[in-house]
Design a protein around this motif. Sequence first.
Motif: not given
Length: 422
Positions: A282-293
């Motif tokens: 998910d991180l690689e595909s850029g689908t995670v948002s509003d997360i800083s850590f």
Amino acid sequence: MAKYTHSVSIDPDKCTGCTTCLRRCPVEAIRIRNNKAVINPLSCIDCGECIRVCKHSAKHASYDKLTDLDYSKHLIALPAPSLFGQFNHMNEADYVIQGLLDMGFSEVYEVAKAAEYVTDLTRIYMNGRQSRDPVISSACPAVVRLIKLRYPTLCEQLVPVLTPYELAGKLAREKAMREHPELSPSDIKTVFISPCPAKVSWAKSVMEGQKVYVDYVTSMNDVYMELLSRMKHDEVPSPEAASEAGIVGLGWATTSGEAASLMNDGYLSADGIDNVIKVLDDLESGTVSDISFVELNACSPGCVGGVLAPTNGYVARVRLHNLRKTGGMVVKPNDIRDVDESIAAGNISDEYTEEEAFTYMPEGAPNMLAMMLAMKKAEALADKLPKKDCGACGSPTCRAFALDVVNGEAKLEDCKIRTEME
Ligand code: SF4
Ligand code: SF4
């Protein structure tokens, strides 16, 4: 980087070729060849899953045995926070520290204390960062290696700060030099007590020019057995108060402990290598948002579940929780400022970071373009395979088998089902 040193290996004499590990390796690093399991060193991340599942004890982890230590030196034990969750009916961490001293260590420096410093360093790093992409914890070396091998575009999101046990080794050594001017640097040896093989591998794989802060890495299992006979806490009064770690550092032993210590709501934490892979996808595909850590642990429920830790990780988690609630562990004043003036000023000096270690490409890692071309060919070939993922060919899946054929590591005839269908 010097060659990566793997801790996990196989004893072919004990391997029955049963294929259990073949199916469970999360990165498809295992093949069965001539009825024996073999590990591809370029893919293995030393997560220890194959050790966990092998019923024939054919997989094991290498580490420094307690009998290998040179007790004539000033030996400093660096216990991982998870060690404190291994003991039943223990309400004071000081028993563990006294037990380690009784084993022959000259002193003890808790990795949990260094973890609190890493929390401070991470907070400073995040405050000074420009990018809005979430940062990813670099504390689990199995995850770091997975990112480097499979998700190289995420490397720059890894927190470039020393891991807690490396920082513990550095600070312990500096403290010993200050307090014992009669000792030369070669007289001081640090010994990390590890809950998992991945940390053994990381400590033993030293990059060119990288400073070594940990001299030996031993197994929590072995230390636990030695400590059991020495920690008679039902019979003796409390040992002298020696623990310096606070509840924040101790919390690093279980999932979300590191993330929660940052006191930042925008975090995501996951454990278990299969869940870790889903989050990285998910991180690689850029689908995670509003997360800083992002905190990721290969083991469940965090380091307490490491394959070199003797106690069931979920039981150890409860014990740690009780120890944090009732024991001698108290929140200590944040004394990172005593360590370095630049940190007090909100900067991180180079001696606390190791960016290169997280962004280098491991020796022998395949060229990305060549890898993508091979994958494309393999996909076309996989379409012609039976798609039964039976493992009879010695590869974990039909897709992995197709890639092995493309890479010249297997022959199409090895798929007996396909031959029968023709
Ligand atoms: S689980 Fe793997 S290492 Fe263990 S016996 Fe089966 S094939 Fe061999
Ligand atoms: S240690 Fe993990 S990555 Fe390496 S072969 Fe075993 S299961 Fe696979």
